[in-house]
Motif scaffolding. Structure first.
Motif, PDB file in Angstrom:
ATOM      1  N   UNK A   1       0.802  -1.225   0.000  1.00  0.00           N
ATOM      2  CA  UNK A   1       0.000   0.000   0.000  1.00  0.00           C
ATOM      3  C   UNK A   1       0.836   1.277   0.000  1.00  0.00           C
ATOM      4  N   UNK A   2       2.111   1.182   0.368  1.00  0.00           N
ATOM      5  CA  UNK A   2       2.982   2.360   0.336  1.00  0.00           C
ATOM      6  C   UNK A   2       3.439   2.707  -1.069  1.00  0.00           C
ATOM      7  N   UNK A   3       3.067   1.902  -2.058  1.00  0.00           N
ATOM      8  CA  UNK A   3       3.494   2.189  -3.427  1.00  0.00           C
ATOM      9  C   UNK A   3       2.928   3.505  -3.940  1.00  0.00           C
ATOM     10  N   UNK A   4       1.874   4.026  -3.297  1.00  0.00           N
ATOM     11  CA  UNK A   4       1.275   5.280  -3.736  1.00  0.00           C
ATOM     12  C   UNK A   4       1.972   6.503  -3.144  1.00  0.00           C
TER      13      UNK A   4
ATOM     14  N   UNK B   1       3.539   4.941  -7.652  1.00  0.00           N
ATOM     15  CA  UNK B   1       2.214   4.865  -8.264  1.00  0.00           C
ATOM     16  C   UNK B   1       1.398   6.039  -7.745  1.00  0.00           C
ATOM     17  N   UNK B   2       0.373   6.429  -8.484  1.00  0.00           N
ATOM     18  CA  UNK B   2      -0.409   7.605  -8.116  1.00  0.00           C
ATOM     19  C   UNK B   2      -1.892   7.252  -8.040  1.00  0.00           C
ATOM     20  N   UNK B   3      -2.517   7.746  -6.989  1.00  0.00           N
ATOM     21  CA  UNK B   3      -3.964   7.733  -6.909  1.00  0.00           C
ATOM     22  C   UNK B   3      -4.393   9.023  -6.221  1.00  0.00           C
ATOM     23  N   UNK B   4      -5.607   9.477  -6.506  1.00  0.00           N
ATOM     24  CA  UNK B   4      -6.050  10.778  -6.021  1.00  0.00           C
ATOM     25  C   UNK B   4      -7.462  10.682  -5.453  1.00  0.00           C
ATOM     26  N   UNK B   5      -7.624  10.061  -4.286  1.00  0.00           N
ATOM     27  CA  UNK B   5      -8.965   9.963  -3.702  1.00  0.00           C
ATOM     28  C   UNK B   5      -9.507  11.352  -3.382  1.00  0.00           C
TER      29      UNK B   5
ATOM     30  N   UNK C   1      -1.613  17.110   5.223  1.00  0.00           N
ATOM     31  CA  UNK C   1      -2.072  17.358   3.852  1.00  0.00           C
ATOM     32  C   UNK C   1      -1.001  17.013   2.833  1.00  0.00           C
ATOM     33  N   UNK C   2       0.022  16.265   3.254  1.00  0.00           N
ATOM     34  CA  UNK C   2       0.918  15.559   2.336  1.00  0.00           C
ATOM     35  C   UNK C   2       0.553  14.081   2.256  1.00  0.00           C
ATOM     36  N   UNK C   3      -0.546  13.698   2.947  1.00  0.00           N
ATOM     37  CA  UNK C   3      -0.800  12.266   3.091  1.00  0.00           C
ATOM     38  C   UNK C   3      -2.285  11.901   3.137  1.00  0.00           C
TER      39      UNK C   3
ATOM     40  N   UNK D   1     -11.075  19.381  -0.627  1.00  0.00           N
ATOM     41  CA  UNK D   1     -11.443  19.245  -2.031  1.00  0.00           C
ATOM     42  C   UNK D   1     -10.274  19.525  -2.966  1.00  0.00           C
ATOM     43  N   UNK D   2      -9.463  20.547  -2.643  1.00  0.00           N
ATOM     44  CA  UNK D   2      -8.402  20.967  -3.557  1.00  0.00           C
ATOM     45  C   UNK D   2      -7.096  20.213  -3.358  1.00  0.00           C
ATOM     46  N   UNK D   3      -7.000  19.392  -2.328  1.00  0.00           N
ATOM     47  CA  UNK D   3      -5.749  18.682  -2.044  1.00  0.00           C
ATOM     48  C   UNK D   3      -5.685  17.359  -2.806  1.00  0.00           C
ATOM     49  N   UNK D   4      -5.479  17.460  -4.099  1.00  0.00           N
ATOM     50  CA  UNK D   4      -5.320  16.230  -4.880  1.00  0.00           C
ATOM     51  C   UNK D   4      -3.848  15.917  -5.118  1.00  0.00           C
ATOM     52  N   UNK D   5      -2.985  16.929  -5.052  1.00  0.00           N
ATOM     53  CA  UNK D   5      -1.545  16.719  -5.208  1.00  0.00           C
ATOM     54  C   UNK D   5      -0.872  17.249  -3.948  1.00  0.00           C
ATOM     55  N   UNK D   6      -0.709  16.378  -2.856  1.00  0.00           N
ATOM     56  CA  UNK D   6      -0.890  14.962  -3.111  1.00  0.00           C
ATOM     57  C   UNK D   6      -1.335  14.347  -1.795  1.00  0.00           C
ATOM     58  N   UNK D   7      -2.482  13.686  -1.777  1.00  0.00           N
ATOM     59  CA  UNK D   7      -3.035  13.039  -0.585  1.00  0.00           C
ATOM     60  C   UNK D   7      -3.526  11.640  -0.936  1.00  0.00           C
ATOM     61  N   UNK D   8      -2.622  10.682  -1.127  1.00  0.00           N
ATOM     62  CA  UNK D   8      -3.016   9.364  -1.632  1.00  0.00           C
ATOM     63  C   UNK D   8      -3.846   8.534  -0.663  1.00  0.00           C
ATOM     64  N   UNK D   9      -3.884   8.925   0.616  1.00  0.00           N
ATOM     65  CA  UNK D   9      -4.622   8.134   1.609  1.00  0.00           C
ATOM     66  C   UNK D   9      -5.681   8.999   2.297  1.00  0.00           C
ATOM     67  N   UNK D  10      -6.373   9.811   1.512  1.00  0.00           N
ATOM     68  CA  UNK D  10      -7.350  10.756   2.043  1.00  0.00           C
ATOM     69  C   UNK D  10      -8.370  10.051   2.939  1.00  0.00           C
ATOM     70  N   UNK D  11      -8.544  10.596   4.139  1.00  0.00           N
ATOM     71  CA  UNK D  11      -9.566  10.110   5.049  1.00  0.00           C
ATOM     72  C   UNK D  11      -9.169   8.922   5.898  1.00  0.00           C
ATOM     73  N   UNK D  12      -7.981   8.354   5.701  1.00  0.00           N
ATOM     74  CA  UNK D  12      -7.564   7.180   6.475  1.00  0.00           C
ATOM     75  C   UNK D  12      -6.740   7.594   7.696  1.00  0.00           C
TER      76      UNK D  12
END
Length: 541
Positions: A172-175, A218-222, A504-506, A511-522
């Motif tokens: 899961x850290x690949x993101x 890898x990139x994902x943008x929840x 907000x790096x994680x 709404x605007x924090x897409x770059x970069x918060x790969x684990x939003x809400x966790x």
């Protein structure tokens, strides 16, 4: 005899005052990011508290004035090894919801095995990984008889982090850093030290370094918008599409591959960049008025290191198909143009990039106290300007289509990628003790309480460095011939706890924090283990 005991009492009193000051400041001690973790074998074993008693050729880094104490031509060879093991687990809090999606597949998982990575000048980061990173050092000192000057040079690594999580492709850290290497190698450091008097020395060195940087992730943008659009696609398109969609916005035109999901991989990003020659300057002073007391200080200048190299963006089918669907409809192109979306997204974009990665200034000062002829205490204070790492800005040679998709979130210039850092500049202390056993053997111990340079609001898995307590032990043997052998081992461990919306790096859900918060809400819990060792051998030549 009276004078002897009087001198011993004075030294003991001075040591007690130093110890009291150490205890008083330890509770407020702050520490640094990566500096001095594996520069000197003796320094490591003494908690890096050596500016008032610079160890031989390692003076070039810690205090160039200490090189004046070398009165022969001398060579030093050293080998270091380090094992850096970050870990993290991911948990889904009550009420978790990203645009209507309530189950993140990463929730309940933990990161897997971690190996080490290095950067080789003129080659890059090898594809093979290591159980521990290994580096060698070489130092040379030159002194003419009866001269007040001593000259030298050394090779060492003042900064190094190499994390490789590629062994498990589903880690899961690949993101947030599948592979990360930040390494600074000093390959030449011309140094001059001058013995001003019997008690005062001055020194200056010019470390010339190779800076390497490699990042693959890898990139994902929840994000809520992606979740809402995905839900709308499912409702509007059904299982087999919607014939009216071609007259609308083309939400179904990309097929099932083009349906947005907040937790899907959107692409891969790779950087490989270097600065082949980046000089800085170290200035040091050493005052030794008594054999039982000394003071030293060093100022290490920083630099605005400019790295150049290559980038590679690999786009997953989901965004490529989504954009293709928009432009295959009647109203979709209008919507896409309004939000600045590209007309298409290529599967791969490569080219040249530039990154300014500051090497921060560092100040270190300390004292040495010998209350007894066989017992020595050192205390150093350190400050490093890590606040210069407020952000990392990558400048590309073209507009990146994958980044153009983020314009709706305020990312206006797709020829740049700005990754916030938000680090702070800490002060921290180091403590060391040296016990002489007979004429030839030294036993050493060191302690460094390092309060992290990375605040919770900026923590991520690229640099997962929480507060650390570093414990070190070492031993040295000094032969009558001038041969000296030193060895050390150190251990550090730190933990972090980041509830959702802490960093907000994680894991922010803004709404605007897409770059970069790969684990939003966790909620994320983790830490890091660092183990390192070193051995050095020096002798006259």
């Amino acid at each position: 005899m009276h004078k002897f005991f009087k001198g011993q009492r004075q030294r003991a009193l001075a040591a007690a005052l130093v110890g009291g000051a150490a205890l008083g400041t330890a509770g407020n001690a702050q520490a640094a990011l990566t500096e001095n973790l594996a520069v000197s074998v003796v320094g490591m074993s003494m908690g890096n508290a050596v500016t008032a008693d610079p160890p031989g050729l390692d003076s070039i880094h810690f205090n160039p004035a200490g090189l004046a104490r070398i009165k022969t031509n001398r060579r030093q060879d050293a080998v270091f090894g380090a094992s850096i093991k970050p870990y993290a687990s991911f948990h889904q809090p009550d009420g978790f919801d990203i645009g209507g999606w309530k189950n993140d597949p990463i929730a309940g998982t933990s990161t897997g095995p971690v190996r080490q990575a290095i950067y080789l000048p003129m080659y890059g980061s090898p594809s093979w990984s290591l159980p521990a990173a290994v580096a060698a050092g070489l130092g040379l000192a030159f002194h003419e008889p009866d001269s007040k000057w001593t000259f030298g040079t050394a090779t060492y690594v003042p900064q190094g982090v190499g994390i490789d999580r590629t062994k498990d492709p589903n880690d899961p850290a690949r993101f947030d850093g599948r592979k990360v290497v930040i390494q600074r190698l000093v390959y030449l450091s011309p140094t001059a030290a001058y013995q001003v008097s019997d008690t005062l020395s001055l020194g200056v060195s010019v470390p010339i370094a190779h800076q390497g940087f490699m990042l693959n992730t890898a990139m994902r943008m929840p994000n809520e918008l992606l979740g809402i659009i995905g839900k709308l696609q499912d409702a509007w398109c059904g299982d087999s599409g919607n014939p009216l969609d071609t007259l609308g916005f083309g939400l179904c035109g990309g097929g099932k591959e083009g349906r947005l999901r907040p937790f899907n991989t959107v692409g891969d990003m790779t950087f490989d960049m270097t600065a082949p020659m980046d000089p800085t300057l170290n200035i040091g002073v050493l005052w030794e008025p008594k054999d039982w007391f000394a003071m030293g200080a060093v100022y290490q200048f920083g630099s605005s290191t400019v790295l150049t190299g290559r980038y590679d963006f690999e786009a997953a089918p989901v965004l490529r198909k989504f954009v293709q669907g928009l432009y295959s409809s009647l109203q979709g192109p209008i919507l896409a143009a309004a939000f600045g979306m590209p007309t298409s997204i290529p599967a791969s974009q490569t080219g040249n990039a530039t990154l300014v990665l500051p090497f921060p200034e560092h100040v270190q000062a300390g004292i040495k106290i010998k209350p007894l002829s066989f017992l020595q205490f050192n205390v150093d204070v350190n400050w490093t300007n890590w606040a210069r790492w407020d952000k990392m800005t990558f400048q590309f040679d073209q507009q990146i289509s994958l980044l153009q998709m983020a314009r709706i979130f305020g990312q206006g210039d797709a020829s740049k990628l700005v990754i916030p850092r938000g680090y702070k500049s800490p002060i921290h202390f180091g403590y060391g003790v040296d016990l002489s056993v007979g004429q030839h053997i030294h036993l050493r111990g060191g302690y460094e309480p390092r309060k992290t340079s990375v605040p919770s609001s900026a923590m991520d898995l690229i640099a997962p460095l929480p507060d650390l307590k570093v414990f070190s032990v070492g031993a040295g043997y000094q032969a009558d011939s001038g041969l000296r052998i030193d060895a050390t081992a150190s251990y550090a461990h730190g933990r972090f706890n980041l509830p959702a919306n802490t960093s907000c790096n994680l894991n922010c859900t803004n709404f605007s924090n897409v770059i970069y918060n790969p684990y939003a809400g966790l909620d994320i819990n983790g830490g890091i283990y660092i183990r390192y060792f070193g051995i050095s051998l020096s002798h006259p030549f």
